[in-house]
Motif scaffolding. Sequence first.
Motif, PDB file in Angstrom:
ATOM      1  N   ASP A 284       0.810  -1.220   0.000  1.00 38.83           N
ATOM      2  CA  ASP A 284       0.000   0.000   0.000  1.00 38.83           C
ATOM      3  C   ASP A 284       0.842   1.267   0.000  1.00 38.83           C
ATOM      4  O   ASP A 284       0.301   2.367  -0.188  1.00 38.83           O
ATOM      5  CB  ASP A 284      -0.934   0.027   1.212  1.00 38.83           C
ATOM      6  CG  ASP A 284      -2.169  -0.832   1.004  1.00 38.83           C
ATOM      7  OD1 ASP A 284      -2.517  -1.098  -0.165  1.00 38.83           O
ATOM      8  OD2 ASP A 284      -2.785  -1.244   2.001  1.00 38.83           O
ATOM      9  N   LEU A 285       2.150   1.142   0.203  1.00 37.99           N
ATOM     10  CA  LEU A 285       3.018   2.312   0.241  1.00 37.99           C
ATOM     11  C   LEU A 285       3.654   2.610  -1.114  1.00 37.99           C
ATOM     12  O   LEU A 285       4.338   3.626  -1.259  1.00 37.99           O
ATOM     13  CB  LEU A 285       4.119   2.114   1.288  1.00 37.99           C
ATOM     14  CG  LEU A 285       3.646   1.963   2.739  1.00 37.99           C
ATOM     15  CD1 LEU A 285       4.826   1.728   3.660  1.00 37.99           C
ATOM     16  CD2 LEU A 285       2.859   3.185   3.179  1.00 37.99           C
ATOM     17  N   GLN A 286       3.447   1.753  -2.097  1.00 40.08           N
ATOM     18  CA  GLN A 286       4.036   1.985  -3.412  1.00 40.08           C
ATOM     19  C   GLN A 286       3.344   3.140  -4.126  1.00 40.08           C
ATOM     20  O   GLN A 286       2.114   3.173  -4.222  1.00 40.08           O
ATOM     21  CB  GLN A 286       3.920   0.736  -4.280  1.00 40.08           C
ATOM     22  CG  GLN A 286       4.932  -0.341  -3.974  1.00 40.08           C
ATOM     23  CD  GLN A 286       4.906  -1.437  -5.018  1.00 40.08           C
ATOM     24  OE1 GLN A 286       3.907  -2.130  -5.179  1.00 40.08           O
ATOM     25  NE2 GLN A 286       6.001  -1.590  -5.734  1.00 40.08           N
ATOM     26  N   ASP A 364      -2.570   8.392   0.656  1.00 39.74           N
ATOM     27  CA  ASP A 364      -1.957   9.333  -0.287  1.00 39.74           C
ATOM     28  C   ASP A 364      -0.962  10.241   0.423  1.00 39.74           C
ATOM     29  O   ASP A 364       0.153  10.473  -0.060  1.00 39.74           O
ATOM     30  CB  ASP A 364      -3.033  10.172  -0.973  1.00 39.74           C
ATOM     31  CG  ASP A 364      -3.868   9.374  -1.962  1.00 39.74           C
ATOM     32  OD1 ASP A 364      -3.409   8.288  -2.386  1.00 39.74           O
ATOM     33  OD2 ASP A 364      -4.972   9.830  -2.306  1.00 39.74           O
ATOM     34  N   ARG A 365      -1.363  10.757   1.568  1.00 37.66           N
ATOM     35  CA  ARG A 365      -0.495  11.653   2.334  1.00 37.66           C
ATOM     36  C   ARG A 365       0.745  10.902   2.837  1.00 37.66           C
ATOM     37  O   ARG A 365       1.870  11.440   2.800  1.00 37.66           O
ATOM     38  CB  ARG A 365      -1.275  12.256   3.499  1.00 37.66           C
ATOM     39  CG  ARG A 365      -0.495  13.287   4.303  1.00 37.66           C
ATOM     40  CD  ARG A 365      -1.403  14.053   5.236  1.00 37.66           C
ATOM     41  NE  ARG A 365      -2.158  13.180   6.113  1.00 37.66           N
ATOM     42  CZ  ARG A 365      -3.482  13.038   6.080  1.00 37.66           C
ATOM     43  NH1 ARG A 365      -4.200  13.712   5.205  1.00 37.66           N
ATOM     44  NH2 ARG A 365      -4.097  12.230   6.934  1.00 37.66           N
ATOM     45  N   LEU A 366       0.552   9.670   3.284  1.00 35.83           N
ATOM     46  CA  LEU A 366       1.663   8.882   3.804  1.00 35.83           C
ATOM     47  C   LEU A 366       2.666   8.554   2.694  1.00 35.83           C
ATOM     48  O   LEU A 366       3.889   8.663   2.896  1.00 35.83           O
ATOM     49  CB  LEU A 366       1.129   7.593   4.433  1.00 35.83           C
ATOM     50  CG  LEU A 366       2.147   6.637   5.040  1.00 35.83           C
ATOM     51  CD1 LEU A 366       2.977   7.329   6.110  1.00 35.83           C
ATOM     52  CD2 LEU A 366       1.439   5.407   5.627  1.00 35.83           C
ATOM     53  N   ARG A 367       2.177   8.171   1.516  1.00 39.84           N
ATOM     54  CA  ARG A 367       3.077   7.877   0.397  1.00 39.84           C
ATOM     55  C   ARG A 367       3.903   9.112   0.030  1.00 39.84           C
ATOM     56  O   ARG A 367       5.118   9.022  -0.171  1.00 39.84           O
ATOM     57  CB  ARG A 367       2.278   7.408  -0.814  1.00 39.84           C
ATOM     58  CG  ARG A 367       1.581   6.068  -0.651  1.00 39.84           C
ATOM     59  CD  ARG A 367       0.969   5.642  -1.978  1.00 39.84           C
ATOM     60  NE  ARG A 367       0.012   4.570  -1.810  1.00 39.84           N
ATOM     61  CZ  ARG A 367      -1.318   4.707  -1.899  1.00 39.84           C
ATOM     62  NH1 ARG A 367      -1.838   5.906  -2.179  1.00 39.84           N
ATOM     63  NH2 ARG A 367      -2.110   3.673  -1.728  1.00 39.84           N
ATOM     64  N   ASP A 368       3.236  10.253  -0.076  1.00 39.30           N
ATOM     65  CA  ASP A 368       3.949  11.487  -0.432  1.00 39.30           C
ATOM     66  C   ASP A 368       4.985  11.839   0.623  1.00 39.30           C
ATOM     67  O   ASP A 368       6.125  12.228   0.299  1.00 39.30           O
ATOM     68  CB  ASP A 368       2.959  12.644  -0.593  1.00 39.30           C
ATOM     69  CG  ASP A 368       2.066  12.494  -1.816  1.00 39.30           C
ATOM     70  OD1 ASP A 368       2.407  11.697  -2.706  1.00 39.30           O
ATOM     71  OD2 ASP A 368       1.017  13.167  -1.865  1.00 39.30           O
ATOM     72  N   ARG A 369       4.613  11.707   1.860  1.00 43.77           N
ATOM     73  CA  ARG A 369       5.516  12.065   2.953  1.00 43.77           C
ATOM     74  C   ARG A 369       6.756  11.170   2.963  1.00 43.77           C
ATOM     75  O   ARG A 369       7.880  11.635   3.158  1.00 43.77           O
ATOM     76  CB  ARG A 369       4.752  11.955   4.278  1.00 43.77           C
ATOM     77  CG  ARG A 369       5.399  12.657   5.449  1.00 43.77           C
ATOM     78  CD  ARG A 369       4.484  12.608   6.654  1.00 43.77           C
ATOM     79  NE  ARG A 369       5.087  13.289   7.793  1.00 43.77           N
ATOM     80  CZ  ARG A 369       4.548  13.321   9.003  1.00 43.77           C
ATOM     81  NH1 ARG A 369       3.373  12.725   9.225  1.00 43.77           N
ATOM     82  NH2 ARG A 369       5.151  13.955   9.997  1.00 43.77           N
TER      83      ARG A 369
END
Length: 459
Positions: A284-286, A364-369
Amino acid sequence: MLQLDPSATSPLTEQIVQGLIGKIERGLLSEGARLPSVRGLAQATGVSPFTVAEAYNRLVAGGWIMAQRARGYFVATRQRPPAAPVRSPVDDAWLLRRVYEDAELELQAGGGWLPHDWLYEDGVRAALRNLAKAPGDLLTRYGHPQGLPALRSHLQWRLALRGLEAPAERIVLTHGASQGLDLAVRLLVKPGDTVLIDSPGYSTLIAALLLHGAKLVGIPRTLAGPDVAAVAQAAARHQPVALFTNSALHNPTGTSTTAATAHQLLKLADRHDFHIVEDDPFADLQLHPSPSLASLDGLERVIYLGSFSKTLSPALRVGFLLARADLLTRATQLKMVAGLTGSGIMESATLSMLTDGHHRTHLDRLRDRLGEAQARVCGRLAELGWQVFHQPAGGLFLWAEAPPQMDVSRLTEAAATVGIALAPGRFYLPDGGSSRHFRFNAAWADNSRLYGWLAAQSS
């Protein structure tokens, strides 16, 4: 015995509790000393027996006194405070145990989890509030052997979006991905069997396989995933029963297995008759999802594992395992034998978070961060002379080699003395060899204090 003040802001029950604790701590009430009866203390202090009984119950619960049926209450034997801890040498046990328990290691630069404020804390709180209103049977009964049916149905839909199509009946929920790996090991591996594993690879899995009595053959990790030529050579020579691999955002290198490599691995598994255990807790982090081995294989030779620890909260301890029908049945039996069912409460909370309407925004926020943190950490390490194996576009981990002039033999212990937890590369090598590499967690390592300390070690 006790002087109580009815006009004080502290309740009478609390005054009794603290008064007796004070006498015990000062030695005025010795271990084994008999306390007044409930009625006797009530009469002596001018309060109701109910107030004294409530105070005694709290003291029993706190371990200060003990109740003996038909005899009364006695001061309990207190455990002596432990001696000041002596730091043991940094080894596998340190990584698996001390990093979790040592509050002094506040900067988890090599840790395997996200800081709490990066996770879905608001979602956890909302889910628990909703659970407080749930029917009583949900809060008190055992769960389903395979896990909450509604969560498994939701997972069926979520995984299909990634190209992994399997009915809910082919999913079993686990106590995190760790239990999933344990089930896979017990399903496929007997003591003395040979297994192939990423090198570097997941340290906890390496330890679990060794404890199980498996013979490990490390497969070098490339930028495209496991080295296919090395797999072919090892499979022909050792006749392994399984290949264990991290597919997306690999732990510890941050690499992801390409579609071309995945196809070749599946062909080798078919040719040499071994299974593949695909541990995929970071999918889920990709930022740009890659095809999983399981989606290409249709779960014929692949056992697929996932988890919510890296995106929702590790405190949930909810993961999942997918496999073909016969293996799934055996996995469920093994799960029941080891620990009955999972936690229906935590599985329900997980489902609530996944469907609350804010989860996608959180991801979405976690991936960007994470992507931004990865870029900064890679850049700063390079400035300090570290050689980064691969610059991930996201995810938690990166794998970096220390500068030639740096003495890495005691670097982890030195870091621990100033509250920094590093993860030395030798922990991730199946053969236990030496390494100048370290695993860094971008979420924690994006920290000026770490960079300053590392710079000082190079001078």
